[in-house]
Design an enzyme around this catalytic site. Structure first.
Site, short mmCIF file in Angstrom:
data_model
loop_
_atom_site.label_atom_id
_atom_site.label_comp_id
_atom_site.label_asym_id
_atom_site.label_seq_id
_atom_site.Cartn_x
_atom_site.Cartn_y
_atom_site.Cartn_z
N GLU A 77 55.70 2.25 3.07
CA GLU A 77 56.87 3.12 3.24
C GLU A 77 56.51 4.61 3.12
O GLU A 77 57.04 5.45 3.84
CB GLU A 77 57.95 2.77 2.20
CG GLU A 77 58.67 1.46 2.48
CD GLU A 77 57.90 0.23 2.00
OE1 GLU A 77 56.80 0.39 1.43
OE2 GLU A 77 58.40 -0.90 2.21
N HIS A 146 68.20 -5.03 -4.71
CA HIS A 146 68.53 -5.16 -3.29
C HIS A 146 69.96 -4.69 -3.03
O HIS A 146 70.58 -5.10 -2.06
CB HIS A 146 68.38 -6.62 -2.82
CG HIS A 146 66.98 -6.98 -2.41
ND1 HIS A 146 65.88 -6.25 -2.77
CD2 HIS A 146 66.51 -8.00 -1.64
CE1 HIS A 146 64.79 -6.80 -2.26
NE2 HIS A 146 65.15 -7.87 -1.56
#
Ligand SMILES: Cc1ncc(C[n+]2csc(CCOP(=O)(O)OP(=O)(O)O)c2C)c(N)n1
Lengths: 368, 322
Positions: A77, A146
């Protein structure tokens, strides 16, 4: 313009070309149209090119535009965000997708130190036209890592712009605006909105930064709701309607820049403000909106302080198990309750309907 | 002058300009004309010049905060640089960047960053755009990404190396190995001292240049840049040994500190590439260059001194692009 039904808040058609499509399809359509429109636009990120296509939001784009403009990446990322910044500086217009907002934390150096600052630090010699699409998760056991909504973190940073559209119409228009903007844009999607439908024009259109949208107009209270909380606030307004109370429901859509004018004008009319964030309260979007409200109306209204309150995530990490998770989020019931108290000063809840109808929250199932 | 002599003269001038300009910073630092941290490259000039001289003017370099050398070697505007160091309106970034963020896009110099490792993936992203561009123009421009040995310890370095190879990006990575990260020597940071081996495991071709040898580096870059331009090769990694003569940040010599070995300084001064090239030039040739360099710096200082500080409205300009 807006038609809140119990389960399916949608835009009423403005012209006969509009179709009822899902939020996720609106995202895909916007991307496809802008990629066709501008060959500098490319789409990349973990799994954007697999058979699931980011819950469908990127499906078919690989076939349409080929692997040079639609490609998956390694799990890097940080480097991938820097890569996007570099490509943007060189004149391309990357769209980088994160399937969870939580994963953006690994990219934060590039976003805050480089993407947000380069135009300023290099005195206008470079632009960073970059879109970061990022999804907030919720329900069906997404758990603490999440489900985070980190918009407040990015709202803090000059140089970034932030969209958090709550419906299919805005999803399409905002994404097109974001792609065309010459700055880094954090584009926040909510997983539970993906399946919600709205009337969306097949034409290319834009929804501007810094312009809030007022859904149902009301008189008794202003409710500012963010992202998925717009749906809960709309449901809450239906509860309130049953006892003769009406709420102005405002969706800022754009969190940076933030349209305070619309909010202030509404509060001048209703005299009360409830902010429902899809995030934590401390140093959050709700803190910012409330602080600015006080700065803009320091004397209150008619010499009296404005009754204000805010709601958001419980001050805990998000639990996984359902009964605790339900408590973690504001709901149409808790929102209606809070609004009722602000308006009437009373705390009784006997007027609230039982929670019967199924919503997108219950309907959501994994395994992702 | 033979072709070789012309090259020697050019490399000498380029390296000398860096050293003399930085020597000026050392000389005026106590006056507070340069009110910002400076990371000087004195002793390391051959890396920037060896990398930049073979590049085309429309190729790109990417940098760290220790960026004066690369900026000058790539042909960055010297007046704009000096004014930037002085915090002035006519600086290359209007005073908003300072020493650690020099930039000159017109001359292919990407903005430098004070956050170690940060510019490495950005260089790769730029290289990707140039790869796409070449498909239309048929002309492959390349990116040279320079960084220190410490930067290779950041995760983003390895992430970028992997991705650059995966996409066969037109990029040369140059690790400027001065064996120090602030005050920390390699042996306390690297489990294995063989950076080239580590990088080679990604399938990237690697080279090590010892002793900061300007000719060896120059030749290597010329060859590898051509290979990339002609599509013969993907990314390349070069480790270049070099040595920082001064302290990490600031104008002083800190060889009296425990972390440094004064013998090392003597050793590396013996390998000084500027002195080496000076000895290869005819005295009058050398003198001509020395004077030219002195004049360039004098002009740049005058330019910087005359430039006003930025207008107060500048605080709010360029936060967002239109
Ligand atoms: C991400 C980050 N961590 C730490 C620092 C503090 N710091 C500044 S320079 C430096 C040393 C870097 O060493 P190296 O990459 O070898 O470059 P050199 O300074 O030797 O040119 C460190 C640790 C920083 N600027 N950025």
């Amino acid at each position: 313009m807006f038609m809140p039904t119990e389960e399916k808040p949608v835009f009423t058609p403005c012209d006969n070309k509009q179709r009822l499509i899902r939020y996720v399809d609106a995202l895909r359509e916007a991307t496809s149209q802008e990629m066709a429109n501008d060959e500098r636009v490319f789409l990349f990120g973990l799994d954007v090119d697999d058979h699931k296509g980011i819950q469908g939001s990127t499906l078919g784009l690989l076939e349409q535009f080929g692997p040079e403009r639609v490609f998956g990446t390694p799990l890097s990322e940080d480097a991938m965000t820097g890569f996007a910044v570099g490509a943007a500086m060189a004149g391309l217009r990357p769209i980088h997708v994160h399937i969870r907002m939580d994963f953006m934390l690994l990219a934060i150096n590039q976003l805050i130190n480089m993407a947000a600052k380069s135009h300023y630090m290099y005195n206008g010699q470079v632009n960073v036209p970059l879109v970061i699409r990022t999804m907030i998760g919720r329900s069906w056991g997404q758990g603490a890592q999440h489900s985070q909504a980190l918009h407040a973190l990015f709202m803090h940073i000059p140089g970034l712009k932030i969209f958090a559209p709550s419906n299919a119409h805005d999803a399409k228009g905002c994404l097109i605006t974001a792609i065309r903007d010459n700055n880094p844009v954090i584009f926040i999607e909510h997983r539970l909105l993906y399946s919600t439908e709205g009337y969306v024009s097949p034409e290319v259109y834009t929804v501007p930064f810094g312009k809030a949208r007022t859904f149902v107009p009301g008189h008794d209270i202003t409710i500012v709701a963010i992202s998925h909380m717009v749906m809960e606030a709309l449901r809450a307004s239906k509860h309130l309607e049953k006892i003769g109370l009406s709420a102005d429901i405002i969706d800022p859509i754009s969190l940076r820049p933030l349209d305070m004018e619309t909010i202030v004008n509404s509060v001048k009319k209703t005299g009360r403000l409830l902010i429902v964030d899809n995030g934590w309260l401390t140093c959050g979007a709700s803190s910012e909106i409330m602080a600015r409200m006080i700065e803009l109306l320091p004397e209150g209204l008619n010499g009296k302080a404005i009754p204000m309150a805010r709601m958001g995530f419980a001050d805990t990490p998000c639990p996984t198990t359902k009964n605790l998770e339900n408590l973690f989020y504001p709901s149409s019931h808790t929102i209606a309750e809070k609004a009722y108290t602000l308006i009437s000063g009373k705390t009784n809840t006997d007027w609230l309907p039982a929670a019967t109808s199924k919503t997108e929250i219950d309907a959501f199932k994994g395994p992702f | 002058m033979t072709q070789d002599q012309a090259l020697i003269a050019r490399l000498y001038q380029s390296m000398l300009l860096i050293r003399e300009l930085e020597q000026h910073i050392v000389d005026v630092y106590h006056t507070d004309a340069v009110k910002s941290p400076v990371h000087l490259s004195i002793g390391q000039e051959s890396v920037a010049v060896g990398v930049c001289d073979p590049l085309n003017s429309d190729d790109i370099v990417s940098n760290t905060y220790r960026c004066h050398a690369t900026y000058l070697a790539k042909g960055g505007d010297i007046n704009g640089m000096m004014a930037e160091l002085y915090g002035k309106k006519h600086g290359c970034a209007g005073g908003k960047a300072g020493s650690m963020h020099l930039v000159d896009i017109k001359h292919g110099i990407l903005g430098a960053s004070a956050v170690v490792g940060t510019t490495i993936p950005i260089a790769a992203g730029y290289a990707f755009a140039l790869q796409q561009e070449a498909k239309k123009t048929g002309k492959q421009r390349i990116v040279a990404s320079l960084f220190g040995d410490g930067a290779t310890e950041e995760g983003v370095f390895t992430e970028t190396i992997n991705f650059a190879m995966l996409k066969k990006l037109p990029i040369i990575f140059i690790c400027e190995n001065n064996q120090l990260a602030i005050h920390s020597p390699l042996r306390s940071r690297w489990a294995s001292e063989h950076i080239c081996e580590r990088v080679a495991s990604f399938g990237i071709r690697t080279h090590q240049v010892k002793n900061a040898d300007i000719f060896e580096l120059h030749q290597l870059i010329s060859k590898e840049a051509e290979n990339i331009r002609n599509g013969i090769s993907g990314p390349v990694f070069i480790e270049c040994e070099t040595y920082r003569w001064l302290e990490h940040v600031g104008p002083g010599d800190d060889h009296h500190e425990e972390y440094r070995d004064p013998n090392e300084l003597a050793l590396w001064k013996n390998k000084d590439q500027i002195a080496r090239l000076a000895n290869m030039l005819a005295p009058h040739e050398k003198e001509k260059i020395n004077q030219k360099v002195a004049a360039l710096i004098k002009n740049a200082v005058a330019f910087a001194e005359q430039s006003p500080y930025p207008d107060e409205e500048e605080l709010f300009t360029h936060v967002y692009a239109n």
